[in-house]
Design an enzyme around this catalytic site. Structure first.
Site, PDB file in Angstrom:
ATOM      1  N   LYS A 152     -29.929  38.921 -36.054  1.00 36.49           N
ATOM      2  CA  LYS A 152     -28.524  39.557 -35.652  1.00 36.49           C
ATOM      3  C   LYS A 152     -28.918  40.780 -34.801  1.00 36.49           C
ATOM      4  O   LYS A 152     -29.707  41.725 -34.988  1.00 36.49           O
ATOM      5  CB  LYS A 152     -27.882  40.010 -36.866  1.00 36.49           C
ATOM      6  CG  LYS A 152     -26.304  40.590 -36.471  1.00 36.49           C
ATOM      7  CD  LYS A 152     -25.387  39.628 -36.363  1.00 36.49           C
ATOM      8  CE  LYS A 152     -23.989  40.077 -35.767  1.00 36.49           C
ATOM      9  NZ  LYS A 152     -24.201  39.665 -34.449  1.00 36.49           N
ATOM     10  N   GLN A 171     -33.665  46.867 -34.562  1.00 28.82           N
ATOM     11  CA  GLN A 171     -32.502  46.316 -35.260  1.00 28.82           C
ATOM     12  C   GLN A 171     -32.729  45.778 -36.545  1.00 28.82           C
ATOM     13  O   GLN A 171     -31.937  45.653 -37.435  1.00 28.82           O
ATOM     14  CB  GLN A 171     -32.167  44.841 -34.280  1.00 28.82           C
ATOM     15  CG  GLN A 171     -30.824  44.530 -34.639  1.00 28.82           C
ATOM     16  CD  GLN A 171     -29.674  45.260 -33.884  1.00 28.82           C
ATOM     17  OE1 GLN A 171     -29.950  45.487 -32.820  1.00 28.82           O
ATOM     18  NE2 GLN A 171     -28.564  45.452 -34.556  1.00 28.82           N
ATOM     19  N   LYS A 207     -32.802  40.469 -31.063  1.00 29.46           N
ATOM     20  CA  LYS A 207     -31.914  41.155 -29.739  1.00 29.46           C
ATOM     21  C   LYS A 207     -32.341  40.065 -28.585  1.00 29.46           C
ATOM     22  O   LYS A 207     -33.345  39.370 -28.564  1.00 29.46           O
ATOM     23  CB  LYS A 207     -32.741  42.405 -29.520  1.00 29.46           C
ATOM     24  CG  LYS A 207     -31.759  43.331 -28.660  1.00 29.46           C
ATOM     25  CD  LYS A 207     -30.886  44.014 -29.615  1.00 29.46           C
ATOM     26  CE  LYS A 207     -29.918  44.875 -28.567  1.00 29.46           C
ATOM     27  NZ  LYS A 207     -28.796  45.825 -29.178  1.00 29.46           N
ATOM     28  N   GLY A 237     -22.577  41.725 -28.363  1.00 29.09           N
ATOM     29  CA  GLY A 237     -22.828  42.398 -26.907  1.00 29.09           C
ATOM     30  C   GLY A 237     -23.753  43.640 -27.138  1.00 29.09           C
ATOM     31  O   GLY A 237     -24.246  43.967 -28.048  1.00 29.09           O
ATOM     32  N   ASP A 238     -24.230  44.086 -25.980  1.00 24.61           N
ATOM     33  CA  ASP A 238     -25.021  45.270 -25.889  1.00 24.61           C
ATOM     34  C   ASP A 238     -24.652  45.762 -24.378  1.00 24.61           C
ATOM     35  O   ASP A 238     -23.721  45.453 -23.855  1.00 24.61           O
ATOM     36  CB  ASP A 238     -26.559  45.043 -25.962  1.00 24.61           C
ATOM     37  CG  ASP A 238     -27.233  46.285 -26.091  1.00 24.61           C
ATOM     38  OD1 ASP A 238     -27.190  47.004 -27.233  1.00 24.61           O
ATOM     39  OD2 ASP A 238     -27.720  46.690 -25.164  1.00 24.61           O
ATOM     40  N   THR A 298     -19.331  50.826 -33.022  1.00 25.52           N
ATOM     41  CA  THR A 298     -20.399  51.623 -32.631  1.00 25.52           C
ATOM     42  C   THR A 298     -19.866  53.174 -32.377  1.00 25.52           C
ATOM     43  O   THR A 298     -20.572  54.200 -33.000  1.00 25.52           O
ATOM     44  CB  THR A 298     -21.142  50.987 -31.613  1.00 25.52           C
ATOM     45  OG1 THR A 298     -21.325  49.572 -31.763  1.00 25.52           O
ATOM     46  CG2 THR A 298     -22.472  51.563 -31.510  1.00 25.52           C
ATOM     47  N   ASN A 348     -18.943  50.859 -23.744  1.00 27.67           N
ATOM     48  CA  ASN A 348     -18.149  50.725 -25.080  1.00 27.67           C
ATOM     49  C   ASN A 348     -18.562  51.726 -26.082  1.00 27.67           C
ATOM     50  O   ASN A 348     -17.529  52.042 -26.827  1.00 27.67           O
ATOM     51  CB  ASN A 348     -18.716  49.231 -25.546  1.00 27.67           C
ATOM     52  CG  ASN A 348     -18.300  49.089 -26.939  1.00 27.67           C
ATOM     53  OD1 ASN A 348     -18.996  49.081 -27.955  1.00 27.67           O
ATOM     54  ND2 ASN A 348     -16.932  48.445 -27.202  1.00 27.67           N
ATOM     55  N   SER A 367     -20.073  43.824 -37.106  1.00 26.89           N
ATOM     56  CA  SER A 367     -20.132  42.626 -36.565  1.00 26.89           C
ATOM     57  C   SER A 367     -20.349  41.496 -37.893  1.00 26.89           C
ATOM     58  O   SER A 367     -19.902  40.315 -38.170  1.00 26.89           O
ATOM     59  CB  SER A 367     -21.372  42.497 -35.988  1.00 26.89           C
ATOM     60  OG  SER A 367     -21.153  42.646 -34.593  1.00 26.89           O
TER      61      SER A 367
HETATM   62  P1  NDP Z   1     -22.235  49.492 -22.091  1.00 21.90           P
HETATM   63  O1  NDP Z   1     -22.707  48.663 -20.970  1.00 21.90           O
HETATM   64  O2  NDP Z   1     -20.716  49.197 -22.447  1.00 21.90           O
HETATM   65  O3  NDP Z   1     -22.071  50.946 -21.322  1.00 21.90           O
HETATM   66  C1  NDP Z   1     -23.509  51.491 -21.059  1.00 21.90           C
HETATM   67  C2  NDP Z   1     -23.081  52.906 -20.418  1.00 21.90           C
HETATM   68  O4  NDP Z   1     -24.381  53.582 -20.341  1.00 21.90           O
HETATM   69  C3  NDP Z   1     -22.529  52.728 -19.088  1.00 21.90           C
HETATM   70  O5  NDP Z   1     -21.879  53.692 -18.875  1.00 21.90           O
HETATM   71  C4  NDP Z   1     -23.882  52.898 -18.095  1.00 21.90           C
HETATM   72  O6  NDP Z   1     -23.531  53.210 -16.823  1.00 21.90           O
HETATM   73  C5  NDP Z   1     -24.704  53.779 -18.860  1.00 21.90           C
HETATM   74  N1  NDP Z   1     -26.157  53.328 -18.527  1.00 21.90           N
HETATM   75  C6  NDP Z   1     -26.544  52.199 -18.750  1.00 21.90           C
HETATM   76  N2  NDP Z   1     -27.951  52.232 -18.601  1.00 21.90           N
HETATM   77  C7  NDP Z   1     -28.141  53.358 -17.835  1.00 21.90           C
HETATM   78  C8  NDP Z   1     -29.381  53.875 -17.121  1.00 21.90           C
HETATM   79  N3  NDP Z   1     -30.359  53.208 -17.264  1.00 21.90           N
HETATM   80  N4  NDP Z   1     -29.055  55.193 -16.682  1.00 21.90           N
HETATM   81  C9  NDP Z   1     -27.910  55.791 -16.965  1.00 21.90           C
HETATM   82  N5  NDP Z   1     -26.842  55.563 -17.332  1.00 21.90           N
HETATM   83  C10 NDP Z   1     -26.888  54.204 -17.987  1.00 21.90           C
HETATM   84  O7  NDP Z   1     -23.075  49.514 -23.167  1.00 21.90           O
HETATM   85  P2  NDP Z   1     -22.916  49.999 -24.741  1.00 21.90           P
HETATM   86  O8  NDP Z   1     -21.897  51.190 -24.826  1.00 21.90           O
HETATM   87  O9  NDP Z   1     -22.669  48.818 -25.314  1.00 21.90           O
HETATM   88  O10 NDP Z   1     -24.293  50.324 -24.877  1.00 21.90           O
HETATM   89  C11 NDP Z   1     -24.670  51.756 -24.934  1.00 21.90           C
HETATM   90  C12 NDP Z   1     -25.839  52.030 -25.879  1.00 21.90           C
HETATM   91  O11 NDP Z   1     -25.562  51.866 -27.194  1.00 21.90           O
HETATM   92  C13 NDP Z   1     -27.251  51.017 -25.618  1.00 21.90           C
HETATM   93  O12 NDP Z   1     -28.271  51.899 -25.839  1.00 21.90           O
HETATM   94  C14 NDP Z   1     -26.934  49.996 -26.847  1.00 21.90           C
HETATM   95  O13 NDP Z   1     -28.268  49.485 -26.958  1.00 21.90           O
HETATM   96  C15 NDP Z   1     -26.369  50.828 -27.629  1.00 21.90           C
HETATM   97  N6  NDP Z   1     -25.633  50.098 -28.821  1.00 21.90           N
HETATM   98  C16 NDP Z   1     -24.596  49.515 -28.421  1.00 21.90           C
HETATM   99  C17 NDP Z   1     -23.962  48.740 -29.430  1.00 21.90           C
HETATM  100  C18 NDP Z   1     -22.646  47.984 -29.382  1.00 21.90           C
HETATM  101  O14 NDP Z   1     -22.000  47.707 -30.394  1.00 21.90           O
HETATM  102  N7  NDP Z   1     -22.176  47.869 -27.963  1.00 21.90           N
HETATM  103  C19 NDP Z   1     -24.502  48.983 -30.997  1.00 21.90           C
HETATM  104  C20 NDP Z   1     -25.305  49.561 -31.134  1.00 21.90           C
HETATM  105  C21 NDP Z   1     -26.043  50.229 -30.095  1.00 21.90           C
HETATM  106  P3  NDP Z   1     -23.429  52.143 -15.714  1.00 21.90           P
HETATM  107  O15 NDP Z   1     -22.224  51.588 -16.075  1.00 21.90           O
HETATM  108  O16 NDP Z   1     -23.472  53.089 -14.283  1.00 21.90           O
HETATM  109  O17 NDP Z   1     -24.570  51.181 -15.819  1.00 21.90           O
END
Ligand code: NDP
Length: 446
Positions: free
Chosen positions: A91, A112, A127, A166-167, A211, A242, A378
């Site tokens: 997962k 994870q 993943k 998603g991620d 999250t 997200n 999830s």
């Molecule tokens: P999203 O794609 O919804 O949002 C990611 C955010 O981070 C955007 O604002 C993006 O900006 C920014 N970002 C991504 N990469 C970079 C980078 N290299 N430099 C600067 N800004 C960056 O993703 P999530 O919110 O889902 O995920 C965010 C984090 O949380 C990740 O580390 C993910 O692994 C972790 N996570 C997510 C979960 C989930 O349920 N979604 C669960 C557990 C952990 P831009 O749009 O400009 O790229």
């Protein structure tokens, strides 16, 4: 002796996985916490649990051909790393971002495995993702990419085998196209094969928020343990996706004020507090940039230079990506009076930053504990799919709150038992490790 064992395993990881720096970083942090457990349970070393834990059960790499809106053929690379299934089906999310490579997917899959164990739910770790960049792509291009991705991935997943979600770069829209193609190829409406689905086609209430909400519940628990709370606190949240958006929402509900958030184009400082409705409109509806937010919010300032962590705050939540907060950022935060940091993202703090937080004695919640609310919800979505039921928002949010409180307490108890009171990094790693390793021994050499 146990230290030697952990070092030896780490050296092997580096030698066998050259150039995969994020994977090395993630294994090093966990392995550093394990020697006291091995000293107490020598049978784990005999069963080579550490060696097995650091080697994914299966790694799948595949070609993803698709056609863009100009009719030009594009080729991306797809990944799914099925890391560990001792506790349940693999997962973990799918990430679509140009930086994705095998090492990043392995680091995320490794993390994870422990995170999922911490939730106490029957889920293994995995993943996946692709180096596809969704930015600027039309809906049709996203759909064609997702369909091509699933045309290979479908043969490896299933509700009892491997359940992606998603991620970064993968939200409800992408899960929809992926699920549609899975259904078409298999001729099965197998809701439990993917989580993060839309509410009218098998999704669950609270999964979208989980999250971010969970990271804030975890922060609140850490503060409560110190006789404090989020009420009245000034907070900085990086990212605006997200996780960040719903962390901001929950902080506001609990009385905190978020004065800054970001995307890869820079950060916005909004001293009177981020306007959540505007942020959602710009980011979720218009798929715009933080610069667009600043243009519409008087009093806010958009910066493309400097660091978001220079903004003074009492609570900081890195919610964007790995290694976005370094040792120097951590020193600035501590000097500015931060009292709690919780990782909404996976491994956003560098090892140097973690060290600064631990030395300063602030409440520091590592990602595998603090952001576990997403995967836990999830698992609740999978439960609802299995029983063809759907629960209310209040019921699910209450369960999420209880899960986060229980992860918090378990981390504290493990840290205490192994001589590192108040250290959530040690607590999370040991607690997750114990649960997975016991199951691995029980299941024999597989
Ligand atoms: P999203 O794609 O919804 O949002 C990611 C955010 O981070 C955007 O604002 C993006 O900006 C920014 N970002 C991504 N990469 C970079 C980078 N290299 N430099 C600067 N800004 C960056 O993703 P999530 O919110 O889902 O995920 C965010 C984090 O949380 C990740 O580390 C993910 O692994 C972790 N996570 C997510 C979960 C989930 O349920 N979604 C669960 C557990 C952990 P831009 O749009 O400009 O790229």
């Amino acid at each position: 002796m146990s230290e030697d064992k952990a070092t030896q395993v780490y050296d092997t990881v580096v030698a066998r996985n050259p150039g995969e720096t994020e994977f090395h970083q993630a294994t090093k942090e966990v392995l550093a916490c394990i020697p006291p457990v091995l000293a107490k349970h020598p049978e784990l070393a005999e069963h080579k649990v550490l060696e097995r834990l650091c080697e994914p059960e299966r790694q799948i790499i595949f070609r993803v051909p698709w056609t863009d809106d100009r009719g030009e053929i594009q080729i991306n690379r797809g990944f799914r790393v099925e890391f560990n299934s001792a506790l349940g089906p693999y997962k973990g999310g799918l990430r679509f971002h140009p930086s994705v490579n095998l090492g990043i997917v392995k680091f995320l899959g490794f993390e994870q495995t422990f995170k999922n164990a911490l939730t106490g739910m029957p889920i293994g770790g995995g993943k996946g993702g692709s180096d596809f960049d969704p930015k600027g792509r039309s809906d049709d291009e996203i759909m064609r990419f997702c369909q091509s991705f699933m045309t290979e991935l479908y043969r490896h997943i299933g509700e009892y085998t491997d359940v992606p979600a998603g991620d970064i770069g993968v939200g409800t829209r992408e899960i929809g196209y992926l699920f549609g193609q899975y259904k078409r190829i298999t001729n099965r409406y197998e809701s439990g094969v993917l989580t993060g689905k839309g509410l009218n086609w098998g999704g669950a209430l609270v999964r979208t928020e989980a999250t971010g909400y969970g990271a804030v519940f975890f922060t609140q628990e850490m503060l409560r343990a110190r006789g404090d709370s989020l009420d009245g606190k000034t907070c900085v949240v990086s990212g605006s996706g997200n996780v960040a958006i719903f962390a901001i929402e929950k902080i506001r509900q609990l009385g905190g004020t978020v004065v800054a958030c970001s995307d890869s184009g820079g950060f916005v400082h909004d001293p009177t507090g981020i306007d959540l409705d505007l942020l959602k409109q710009v980011k979720l509806v218009e798929r715009g940039r933080m610069a667009d937010y600043a243009a519409r919010k008087p009093g806010s300032v958009h910066s493309t230079t400097g660091r978001i962590w220079d903004i003074a705050c009492q609570v900081a939540l890195p919610c964007a990506t790995q290694n976005e907060l370094d040792g120097s950022d951590a020193k600035t935060l501590v000097d500015n009076g931060v009292v709690a940091v919780a990782e909404g993202a996976n491994m956003p703090s560098t090892p140097e930053a973690v060290e600064v937080f631990l030395q300063a004695g602030i409440a520091f919640g590592p990602g595998k504990a603090a952001n576990a609310g997403g995967v836990a919800t999830s698992a609740l979505e999978m439960q609802q799919n299995a029983s063809r039921d759907s629960w209310s928002f209040e019921h699910t949010e209450t369960r999420l709150g209880k899960i986060m409180a229980s992860i918090h307490d378990e981390c504290l108890a493990a840290a205490e038992e192994y001589g590192a009171p108040g250290n959530y990094v040690t607590g999370a790693n040991i607690s997750g490790f114990q649960r997975v390793s016991q199951a691995m021994v029980a299941l024999g050499l597989v």
